[in-house]
Design an enzyme around this catalytic site. Structure first.
Site, PDB file in Angstrom:
ATOM      1  N   ASN A   9      48.748   3.054  14.021  1.00 53.03           N
ATOM      2  CA  ASN A   9      48.251   1.688  13.819  1.00 53.03           C
ATOM      3  C   ASN A   9      47.135   1.772  12.787  1.00 53.03           C
ATOM      4  OD1 ASN A   9      47.127  -0.826  13.915  1.00 53.03           O
ATOM      5  ND2 ASN A   9      46.440  -0.704  16.054  1.00 53.03           N
ATOM      6  N   TRP A  10      47.469   1.370  11.568  1.00 50.12           N
ATOM      7  CA  TRP A  10      46.505   1.529  10.474  1.00 50.12           C
ATOM      8  C   TRP A  10      45.399   0.476  10.548  1.00 50.12           C
ATOM      9  CZ3 TRP A  10      50.120   2.475   5.575  1.00 50.12           C
ATOM     10  CH2 TRP A  10      50.848   3.653   5.796  1.00 50.12           C
ATOM     11  N   LYS A  11      45.554  -0.504  11.405  1.00 51.72           N
ATOM     12  CA  LYS A  11      44.568  -1.607  11.551  1.00 51.72           C
ATOM     13  C   LYS A  11      44.293  -2.215  10.163  1.00 51.72           C
ATOM     14  CE  LYS A  11      42.960   0.512  15.764  1.00 51.72           C
ATOM     15  NZ  LYS A  11      41.874   0.739  16.725  1.00 51.72           N
ATOM     16  N   HIS A  99      47.198  -6.142  21.200  1.00 51.57           N
ATOM     17  CA  HIS A  99      46.196  -5.083  21.004  1.00 51.57           C
ATOM     18  C   HIS A  99      44.829  -5.594  21.474  1.00 51.57           C
ATOM     19  CE1 HIS A  99      43.547  -2.187  19.105  1.00 51.57           C
ATOM     20  NE2 HIS A  99      44.590  -1.388  19.063  1.00 51.57           N
ATOM     21  N   GLU A 101      41.996  -5.353  20.263  1.00 51.73           N
ATOM     22  CA  GLU A 101      41.159  -6.005  19.241  1.00 51.73           C
ATOM     23  C   GLU A 101      41.570  -7.452  19.064  1.00 51.73           C
ATOM     24  OE1 GLU A 101      41.818  -2.943  16.340  1.00 51.73           O
ATOM     25  OE2 GLU A 101      40.606  -1.597  17.585  1.00 51.73           O
ATOM     26  N   GLU A 171      45.979   1.341  26.369  1.00 48.48           N
ATOM     27  CA  GLU A 171      44.836   1.600  25.498  1.00 48.48           C
ATOM     28  C   GLU A 171      43.557   1.124  26.184  1.00 48.48           C
ATOM     29  OE1 GLU A 171      46.351   2.087  21.173  1.00 48.48           O
ATOM     30  OE2 GLU A 171      45.490   0.112  21.430  1.00 48.48           O
ATOM     31  N   GLY A 177      38.481   3.990  19.269  1.00 49.02           N
ATOM     32  CA  GLY A 177      37.542   4.172  18.159  1.00 49.02           C
ATOM     33  C   GLY A 177      36.188   4.726  18.577  1.00 49.02           C
ATOM     34  N   SER A 217      41.280   7.089  20.828  1.00 51.71           N
ATOM     35  CA  SER A 217      40.702   8.379  20.410  1.00 51.71           C
ATOM     36  C   SER A 217      41.656   9.544  20.659  1.00 51.71           C
ATOM     37  CB  SER A 217      39.345   8.612  21.097  1.00 51.71           C
ATOM     38  OG  SER A 217      38.437   7.586  20.721  1.00 51.71           O
ATOM     39  N   GLY A 238      45.071   5.259  16.119  1.00 54.32           N
ATOM     40  CA  GLY A 238      44.292   4.480  15.154  1.00 54.32           C
ATOM     41  C   GLY A 238      43.748   5.396  14.072  1.00 54.32           C
ATOM     42  N   GLY A 239      42.478   5.758  14.209  1.00 50.70           N
ATOM     43  CA  GLY A 239      41.778   6.538  13.181  1.00 50.70           C
ATOM     44  C   GLY A 239      42.543   7.740  12.655  1.00 50.70           C
TER      45      GLY A 239
END
Ligand code: 13P
Length: 256
Positions: A9-11, A99, A101, A171, A177, A217, A238-239
């Site tokens: 997930n590149w956000k 998600h 976010e 999640e 993150g 994470s 993510g990251g």
């Protein structure tokens, strides 16, 4: 046996060049390690403007394309929104919905997420439906109650057949993150609970086939332990998905 699934997930990250490079490097990494691709389903989920660039880069490869959100209507006067049909037309196979976010920063409700899930499934997309508790909810021992509610409302009204095109992602909000991943035991507990809810609501066959990904994470260092849990069927990254080398290491861990 459920296949492992690792999705990036590149956000709200990358640009045209970076999206092209990143997708191409993932394709090259998988092509160089065919055994990984046999064992692990892989997808990248770029921001909307770079779906076409990524679609081009992954053409003919084993890497799938996903989007990070969609609207529930097929078309019309919804300025700024993107429909499931548009995602299909852009080469997407997946869409991430619910998600944290979007739930916590954009105020999306379970009802809206359910609406979008139904629309995405009707248009032939596979939905990666995210659920997860906040830190306060965990501290108040409400984790399982929150997961039960989010799963129940998110999948409300779906048929068993539709559930075969749903992937869950657990999640925990406090792990996203932050560098504080859930322990393998915490993840396993949540995943086993969610599988139990799926069995309760849709029957044991749906539950046994349901892929449940862990996100929060997840990095190369902790991937082997997390992905080895019996009910952890992969990861939503993510990251670490913004670096092809790290993302590929997680895929490698999933292939073990
Ligand atoms: P991080 O891997 O950056 O914690 O993000 C997880 C996530 O939100 C994936 O959807």
């Amino acid at each position: 046996m459920r296949r492992k699934f690792v999705a990036g997930n590149w956000k709200m990250n990358t640009d045209t060049a970076k999206a092209r490079d990143l997708a191409s490097q993932v394709v090259a990494g998988l092509a160089a390690n065919p055994a990984w691709a046999d064992k692990v389903q892989v997808a990248v989920c770029p921001p909307f403007p770079y779906l076409a660039v990524a679609a081009e880069a992954i053409k003919g490869s084993k890497v799938g394309l996903g989007a990070q959100n969609c609207h529930h209507e097929a078309s019309g006067a919804f300025t700024g929104e993107v429909s499931p049909a548009m995602l299909k037309d852009s080469g997407c196979h997946y869409v991430i919905l619910g998600h944290s976010e979007r739930r916590h920063k954009m105020g999306e409700t379970d009802a809206q997420i359910n609406h979008k899930t139904k629309a995405a499934l009707q248009h032939g997309l596979t939905v990666i439906l995210c659920v997860g508790e906040t830190l306060a909810e965990r501290q108040e021992q409400r984790t399982l109650a929150v997961l039960k509610e989010q799963f129940h409302h998110g999948c409300h009204g779906l048929s068993r057949e539709q559930m075969s095109n749903v992937v869950l992602a657990y999640e925990p909000v406090w792990a996203i993150g932050t560098g504080h991943n859930a322990t393998p035991e915490q993840a396993q507990e949540a995943h086993a609970f969610l599988r139990g809810r799926a069995s309760e609501e849709f029957g044991p066959e749906v539950a046994s086939k349901l892929q449940i990904l862990y996100g929060g994470s997840l990095v190369p260092d902790n991937a082997p332990q997390l992905l080895a849990q019996p009910d952890v069927d992969g990861g939503l990254i993510g990251g670490a998905s913004l670096d092809a080398g790290r993302f590929l290491k997680i895929i490698e861990a999933g292939a073990r």
